[in-house]
Design an enzyme around this catalytic site. Structure first.
Site, PDB file in Angstrom:
ATOM      1  N   ASP A  17       0.863  -1.175   0.000  1.00  0.00           N
ATOM      2  CA  ASP A  17       0.000   0.000   0.000  1.00  0.00           C
ATOM      3  C   ASP A  17       0.904   1.230   0.000  1.00  0.00           C
ATOM      4  O   ASP A  17       1.761   1.370   0.875  1.00  0.00           O
ATOM      5  CB  ASP A  17      -0.883   0.027   1.253  1.00  0.00           C
ATOM      6  CG  ASP A  17      -1.905  -1.104   1.273  1.00  0.00           C
ATOM      7  OD1 ASP A  17      -1.933  -1.887   0.314  1.00  0.00           O
ATOM      8  OD2 ASP A  17      -2.655  -1.204   2.252  1.00  0.00           O
ATOM      9  N   ASP A 138     -15.666  -4.442  -0.181  1.00  0.00           N
ATOM     10  CA  ASP A 138     -15.224  -4.119   1.172  1.00  0.00           C
ATOM     11  C   ASP A 138     -16.449  -4.086   2.070  1.00  0.00           C
ATOM     12  O   ASP A 138     -17.354  -3.275   1.869  1.00  0.00           O
ATOM     13  CB  ASP A 138     -14.509  -2.766   1.187  1.00  0.00           C
ATOM     14  CG  ASP A 138     -13.292  -2.757   0.258  1.00  0.00           C
ATOM     15  OD1 ASP A 138     -12.739  -3.844   0.006  1.00  0.00           O
ATOM     16  OD2 ASP A 138     -12.911  -1.678  -0.209  1.00  0.00           O
TER      17      ASP A 138
END
Length: 249
Positions: A17, A138
């Site tokens: 990330d 998500d």
């Protein structure tokens, strides 16, 4: 009873990330909870050397709508794309950002918020690009989280049904409440999603131990193809090489 070593392998996708040019990890996807782990290119090379077949690369600043890390992302891809397949995620919401992402040489794009906020566009993209597109789901409970997990995007089962009708090729399923917490993956959620689709499912969030990877490998026959692993690798809970061994490589 099947010998574990003979069971189908689980594909692991170590995560990188990127925020402000650095490799970071978030807790529950919250902006401001970043912990830095150095340069993303170094992380990518390390994962490739340990035997990664895939890397899950995320532009967090693009995902949160606060700029981008395009130049760093391109350097990461260039550094390892001959050895590793890359799945790219973060801020891909329209034709221009999608084409730019695909032009970097990545194998697959993970669409998140865009799949919820612009269903017609998402259906067109699924139709045009097929296997190159994975849809990120998500989830908090049974509610989908949108735009950097700060807003709600509808009921997961209703959205999944719509995506199935559109012909989505693959789903990346994250339990937001588990992500970055090292509390273990949400096995029940993954099993439930896999029961409702015959497309491959990739687990994301919460992997904390080699036992978690073994548990996810047991779900491979149900349709769970792979797992994204992040914080556990950076915090030293186990090495990628050890994880790949348990996953079946």
């Amino acid at each position: 009873m099947t010998d574990f070593n003979q069971s189908p392998k689980l594909t692991l996708l170590p995560a990188i990330d990127v925020a402000d040019g650095k490799a970071v990890r978030l807790v529950r996807g919250e902006a401001g909870s970043e912990t830095s782990f150095g340069h993303p290119v170094d992380a990518a090379r390390d994962f490739a050397e340990q035997g990664a077949e895939w890397i899950h690369l995320v532009d967090l600043d693009a995902a949160f709508g606060r700029g981008n890390n395009t130049s760093v992302i391109k350097k990461v891809i260039k550094a390892v794309r001959d050895e590793v397949s890359i799945e790219l995620s973060g801020g891909i919401r329209d034709d221009d950002s999608l084409k730019a992402a695909l032009s970097t040489g990545v194998k697959r794009i993970n669409l998140g918020t865009a799949a919820l906020e612009n269903p017609q566009w998402t259906e067109a993209v699924i139709s045009q690009y097929g296997e190159q597109i994975a849809i990120g789901l998500d989830v908090r409970g049974e509610t989908l989280a949108a735009r950097g997990w700060t807003s709600e995007g509808g009921n997961i089962w209703e959205v999944l049904e719509r995506l199935e009708q559109a012909g989505a090729a693959r789903y990346v399923v994250t339990d937001v409440n588990q992500d970055g917490t090292l509390k273990g993956p949400n096995i029940d959620l993954l099993r439930a999603v896999a029961e409702r689709t015959d497309k491959p499912v990739i687990a994301s969030g919460g992997v904390s131990s080699l036992d978690d990877i073994a548990a996810l490998r047991e779900l491979v026959p149900t349709g769970v193809e792979g797992a994204i692993v992040g914080k556990a690798l950076y915090s030293g809970a186990f090495t990628l090489a050890a994880a790949l061994d348990v996953a079946g490589d």
